[in-house]
Design a protein around this motif. Structure first.
Motif, PDB file in Angstrom:
ATOM      1  N   ASP A 171      -8.059  17.389 -47.945  1.00 49.07           N
ATOM      2  CA  ASP A 171      -8.418  17.663 -49.333  1.00 49.07           C
ATOM      3  C   ASP A 171      -8.970  19.077 -49.387  1.00 49.07           C
ATOM      4  OD1 ASP A 171      -8.269  14.958 -50.867  1.00 49.07           O
ATOM      5  OD2 ASP A 171      -9.325  14.468 -49.008  1.00 49.07           O
ATOM      6  N   ALA A 172      -8.500  19.865 -50.325  1.00 48.85           N
ATOM      7  CA  ALA A 172      -9.001  21.230 -50.501  1.00 48.85           C
ATOM      8  C   ALA A 172      -9.721  21.325 -51.835  1.00 48.85           C
ATOM      9  CB  ALA A 172      -7.850  22.234 -50.444  1.00 48.85           C
ATOM     10  N   TRP A 173     -10.987  21.679 -51.770  1.00 46.07           N
ATOM     11  CA  TRP A 173     -11.838  21.767 -52.961  1.00 46.07           C
ATOM     12  C   TRP A 173     -12.154  23.225 -53.261  1.00 46.07           C
ATOM     13  CZ3 TRP A 173     -12.530  17.098 -55.231  1.00 46.07           C
ATOM     14  CH2 TRP A 173     -12.374  15.968 -54.440  1.00 46.07           C
ATOM     15  N   LEU A 174     -12.125  23.572 -54.531  1.00 44.98           N
ATOM     16  CA  LEU A 174     -12.369  24.950 -54.960  1.00 44.98           C
ATOM     17  C   LEU A 174     -13.851  25.303 -54.886  1.00 44.98           C
ATOM     18  CD1 LEU A 174     -11.001  27.495 -56.301  1.00 44.98           C
ATOM     19  CD2 LEU A 174     -11.777  26.552 -58.482  1.00 44.98           C
ATOM     20  N   ARG A 179      -0.617  29.704 -49.492  1.00 43.43           N
ATOM     21  CA  ARG A 179      -1.083  30.860 -50.265  1.00 43.43           C
ATOM     22  C   ARG A 179      -1.533  30.495 -51.677  1.00 43.43           C
ATOM     23  NH1 ARG A 179       2.756  36.079 -49.539  1.00 43.43           N
ATOM     24  NH2 ARG A 179       0.790  37.153 -49.982  1.00 43.43           N
ATOM     25  N   ILE A 180      -1.134  29.329 -52.186  1.00 42.67           N
ATOM     26  CA  ILE A 180      -1.545  28.996 -53.558  1.00 42.67           C
ATOM     27  C   ILE A 180      -2.654  27.941 -53.598  1.00 42.67           C
ATOM     28  CG2 ILE A 180       0.762  29.586 -54.387  1.00 42.67           C
ATOM     29  CD1 ILE A 180       1.112  26.574 -55.051  1.00 42.67           C
ATOM     30  N   VAL A 181      -2.974  27.324 -52.457  1.00 40.27           N
ATOM     31  CA  VAL A 181      -4.046  26.324 -52.444  1.00 40.27           C
ATOM     32  C   VAL A 181      -5.389  27.010 -52.705  1.00 40.27           C
ATOM     33  CG1 VAL A 181      -5.262  24.612 -51.054  1.00 40.27           C
ATOM     34  CG2 VAL A 181      -2.773  24.817 -50.877  1.00 40.27           C
ATOM     35  N   GLN A 239      -0.751  28.493 -59.092  1.00 40.12           N
ATOM     36  CA  GLN A 239      -2.139  28.105 -58.842  1.00 40.12           C
ATOM     37  C   GLN A 239      -2.205  26.640 -58.407  1.00 40.12           C
ATOM     38  OE1 GLN A 239      -4.939  28.761 -62.030  1.00 40.12           O
ATOM     39  NE2 GLN A 239      -3.826  30.530 -62.804  1.00 40.12           N
ATOM     40  N   LEU A 240      -3.080  26.358 -57.458  1.00 42.70           N
ATOM     41  CA  LEU A 240      -3.382  24.982 -57.087  1.00 42.70           C
ATOM     42  C   LEU A 240      -4.862  24.932 -56.713  1.00 42.70           C
ATOM     43  CD1 LEU A 240      -1.985  22.229 -56.807  1.00 42.70           C
ATOM     44  CD2 LEU A 240      -1.724  22.703 -54.368  1.00 42.70           C
ATOM     45  N   PRO A 241      -5.735  24.893 -57.727  1.00 42.19           N
ATOM     46  CA  PRO A 241      -7.175  24.963 -57.455  1.00 42.19           C
ATOM     47  C   PRO A 241      -7.669  23.907 -56.477  1.00 42.19           C
ATOM     48  CG  PRO A 241      -6.745  25.303 -59.783  1.00 42.19           C
ATOM     49  CD  PRO A 241      -5.447  24.881 -59.173  1.00 42.19           C
ATOM     50  N   ASP A 265       2.224  16.003 -52.963  1.00 39.97           N
ATOM     51  CA  ASP A 265       2.759  15.882 -54.329  1.00 39.97           C
ATOM     52  C   ASP A 265       2.157  16.911 -55.280  1.00 39.97           C
ATOM     53  OD1 ASP A 265       4.247  13.717 -53.465  1.00 39.97           O
ATOM     54  OD2 ASP A 265       2.820  12.225 -54.195  1.00 39.97           O
ATOM     55  N   ASP A 266       1.001  17.456 -54.923  1.00 44.83           N
ATOM     56  CA  ASP A 266       0.349  18.435 -55.797  1.00 44.83           C
ATOM     57  C   ASP A 266       1.159  19.718 -55.957  1.00 44.83           C
ATOM     58  OD1 ASP A 266      -1.748  16.691 -56.155  1.00 44.83           O
ATOM     59  OD2 ASP A 266      -2.949  17.569 -54.556  1.00 44.83           O
ATOM     60  N   PHE A 267       2.099  19.957 -55.030  1.00 47.77           N
ATOM     61  CA  PHE A 267       2.919  21.177 -55.099  1.00 47.77           C
ATOM     62  C   PHE A 267       4.118  21.036 -56.022  1.00 47.77           C
ATOM     63  CE2 PHE A 267       0.773  21.494 -50.969  1.00 47.77           C
ATOM     64  CZ  PHE A 267       0.232  22.774 -51.062  1.00 47.77           C
TER      65      PHE A 267
END
Length: 283
Positions: A75-78, A256-258, A268-270, A276-278
């Protein structure tokens, strides 16, 4: 210069002086706000922003998944550094230096925190046995290039980038000083890449993942205003070849967009929680 600065006998912090990040920068460490970090369902939790240092980590994680390491789901959190998210109690607990990226590995009985981008790359490479040469001599060469990048970034970002693009006033001496060093570093890479396909040799490694997010934006002209022209980046032919090759890797394109929250919306992918988010994103 028209004016000469005479340092005071004892330095004190001036909150009004500091340019773009003056509102968040202070000469002290520690949390400024009590706030827990979010936690997702995957073993790896990344707290970051798509700056060059942050992109190192997301490229590595996407490369691991591309290579079939399903345990690398994350999980990547902004972390919005302009708003001071890096100074919350939750983030400081993962990285006492309050810099992105920061990683929490929850696969074991006790969570393991990993901070500093180079440390994250090396930790993940060792954990998954990937993108890290097993041969002793090749490993030493790779580590040299990895730490070359880690040591070089402050000259390029906090040095050239700050004084050329972010400082409230432009001064000839610091711009010249850091422009010279940035070009020297590009020449180091260019001479190396004239001899080898990748920085550490004929094998794609975490050294390439560390350097690419810093070098590629100069080649592409997407960092520090017109820095590409100012620094004559077209001179570095072999760097350009290497950037072009790495930029075509699917994992690099995703990484590069995460945690990116600026630019075109379809790039963008905050937050990232699954592949599936891509969907629908322009890579």
């Amino acid at each position: 210069m028209a004016d000469t600065y005479t340092p005071p006998r004892v330095w004190t912090h001036d909150a009004e002086n500091g340019g773009k990040f003056a509102a968040v920068n202070r000469p002290t460490a520690g949390a400024r706000e009590e706030r827990d970090l979010p936690v997702g369902t995957h073993p790896l939790q990344l707290y970051s922003l798509a700056t060059p240092n942050g992109v190192k980590a997301t490229i590595m994680l996407e490369e691991l998944l591309e290579a079939g390491h399903e345990d690398a789901q994350y999980d990547a959190w902004l972390i919005n550094i302009s708003k001071g998210d890096q100074f919350t109690s939750g983030f400081v607990a993962v990285n006492p230096n309050s810099k992105i990226p920061a990683l929490l590995d929850r696969r074991g009985a006790e969570p393991v925190r990993v901070f500093e981008s180079g440390a994250i790359l090396l930790y993940l490479a060792e954990q998954f046995g990937a993108f890290l040469p097993s041969d002793e001599a090749k490993r030493a060469e790779m580590l040299g290039w990895l730490f070359w990048q880690v040591g070089s970034a402050p000259f390029i970002g906090g040095g050239f980038g700050h004084f050329y693009a972010y400082a409230p006033e432009k001064y000839e001496y610091p711009i010249n000083r850091y422009a010279m060093e940035t070009k020297r570093l590009f020449d180091v890479a260019d001479q190396r890449l004239a001899q080898t396909r990748y920085l550490a040799g004929d094998e794609y490694t975490i050294a390439d993942m560390a350097a690419f997010p810093w070098i590629a934006p100069f080649v592409e002209g997407t960092i520090y205003n017109d820095a590409r022209t100012f620094l004559s980046i077209d001179e570095y032919e072999h760097v350009g070849r290497w950037v072009g090759e790495l930029a075509q890797r699917p994992a690099v394109q995703r990484g590069r967009i995460v945690n990116k929250n600026w630019g075109d919306e379809d790039q963008q992918l905050p937050e990232r929680h699954s592949a599936d988010d891509f969907a629908g994103k322009r890579l």
